[in-house]
Design an enzyme around this catalytic site. Structure first.
Site, PDB file in Angstrom:
ATOM      1  N   ASP A 123       0.859  -1.172   0.000  1.00  0.00           N
ATOM      2  CA  ASP A 123       0.000   0.000   0.000  1.00  0.00           C
ATOM      3  C   ASP A 123       0.906   1.237   0.000  1.00  0.00           C
ATOM      4  O   ASP A 123       2.101   1.151   0.317  1.00  0.00           O
ATOM      5  CB  ASP A 123      -0.909  -0.035   1.237  1.00  0.00           C
ATOM      6  CG  ASP A 123      -1.924   1.088   1.244  1.00  0.00           C
ATOM      7  OD1 ASP A 123      -2.222   1.647   0.170  1.00  0.00           O
ATOM      8  OD2 ASP A 123      -2.421   1.421   2.339  1.00  0.00           O
ATOM      9  N   LEU A 124       0.339   2.380  -0.339  1.00  0.00           N
ATOM     10  CA  LEU A 124       1.149   3.594  -0.436  1.00  0.00           C
ATOM     11  C   LEU A 124       1.007   4.468   0.813  1.00  0.00           C
ATOM     12  O   LEU A 124       1.918   4.543   1.636  1.00  0.00           O
ATOM     13  CB  LEU A 124       0.748   4.369  -1.700  1.00  0.00           C
ATOM     14  CG  LEU A 124       1.545   5.610  -2.048  1.00  0.00           C
ATOM     15  CD1 LEU A 124       3.042   5.337  -2.075  1.00  0.00           C
ATOM     16  CD2 LEU A 124       1.086   6.174  -3.383  1.00  0.00           C
ATOM     17  N   ASP A 125      -0.145   5.106   0.974  1.00  0.00           N
ATOM     18  CA  ASP A 125      -0.336   6.005   2.114  1.00  0.00           C
ATOM     19  C   ASP A 125      -0.372   5.227   3.424  1.00  0.00           C
ATOM     20  O   ASP A 125      -1.112   4.249   3.568  1.00  0.00           O
ATOM     21  CB  ASP A 125      -1.639   6.792   1.947  1.00  0.00           C
ATOM     22  CG  ASP A 125      -1.579   7.733   0.765  1.00  0.00           C
ATOM     23  OD1 ASP A 125      -0.944   8.791   0.882  1.00  0.00           O
ATOM     24  OD2 ASP A 125      -2.161   7.400  -0.293  1.00  0.00           O
ATOM     25  N   ASP A 149      -2.141  -0.659   5.934  1.00  0.00           N
ATOM     26  CA  ASP A 149      -2.364  -0.011   7.232  1.00  0.00           C
ATOM     27  C   ASP A 149      -3.819   0.125   7.632  1.00  0.00           C
ATOM     28  O   ASP A 149      -4.108   0.339   8.814  1.00  0.00           O
ATOM     29  CB  ASP A 149      -1.714   1.371   7.248  1.00  0.00           C
ATOM     30  CG  ASP A 149      -2.416   2.359   6.330  1.00  0.00           C
ATOM     31  OD1 ASP A 149      -2.682   2.010   5.161  1.00  0.00           O
ATOM     32  OD2 ASP A 149      -2.712   3.480   6.770  1.00  0.00           O
TER      33      ASP A 149
END
Length: 247
Positions: A20-22, A196
């Site tokens: 995932d990024l954020d 997250d």
């Protein structure tokens, strides 16, 4: 989760990494646009992708254009908008059909946000996001609106970290991971998903079903992940270690 989660192993047997990024590769910022490229992040992604022969993909709720902007386009394989946009390792692109209800939902979100300072509306074409990171007292009202619009339109409600999103049905991060795993260079590898928030649970479950595991990033909570890393810095440290370890 039956007890406190420990850090994932650094010695992995032919892994395929889905990130995932954020909140995983980049810290959360006051607005989506405030997340910018980072020299260390780009170097780590380049290194780990080379180490595992391209078996690394970003799997994000952001659009692919935003994924590439923030990651400096370092990874050939990537998925955006919860699987509605997916670029294979060979560069070919698949995009889900746009549900005609998305446009009216964007308009409804903008009307809602107009007199609520701090709210941000994101039009992703195939999905609409309503961010309340800058107006957390409006979380309940934003969620109520999204739930009502989901009932009215048939769009899928996707809660996230200080955001609610309504998206075209048919995909999620788990379906994106599963599709990657059926293709080269991911085929036959062990999937490892790092995420997250709630949108990443589908990815954790898909990785587990295919013989791999999920890694939760952030505070302990009920999750399908088997391991946990504390924050973005810990993720980058772990990726560096993994990229240097023998396979």
């Amino acid at each position: 989760m039956t007890g406190p989660l420990v850090a994932p192993p650094s010695l992995l047997r032919r892994p395929a990494l889905f990130l995932d990024l954020d909140g995983v590769l980049a810290p959360l910022a006051p607005t989506p646009d405030a997340v910018v490229p980072d020299e260390r992040r780009t170097a780590v992604l380049r290194s780990v992708s080379a180490r595992f022969e391209g078996r690394v993909a970003i799997v994000s709720g952001r659009t692919l254009a935003e994924v590439d902007r923030i990651s400096e386009g370092v990874l050939p394989a990537a998925s955006g908008v919860h699987g509605l946009e997916r670029r294979r390792a060979d560069g070919t692109l698949t995009t889900g059909a746009v549900d005609p209800a998305v446009g009216p939902v964007v308009d409804a979100f903008r009307t809602f946000a107009a007199d609520r300072p701090g709210m941000i509306v994101e039009d992703k074409t195939v999905a609409a996001g309503l961010h309340f990171r800058g107006a957390q007292d409006q979380a309940g009202a934003a969620t109520d609106l999204a739930e009502r619009l989901a009932d009215e339109t048939g769009l899928i409600l996707q809660p996230g970290n200080l955001v609610v999103e309504l998206k075209t049905p048919g995909t999620d991060k788990g379906t994106a991971l599963t599709a990657f795993m059926a293709e080269l260079p991911f085929q036959g590898a062990v999937p490892v998903m790092l995420g997250d928030d709630l949108t990443d649970e589908h990815g954790f479950q898909a990785a587990e079903a295919l013989g791999g595991f999920g890694v939760l990033v952030g505070p302990e909570r009920i999750t399908s992940a088997r391991y946990r890393l504390s924050d973005v810095a810990a993720v980058l440290d772990w990726l560096e270690t993994v990229s240097e370890a023998p396979e």
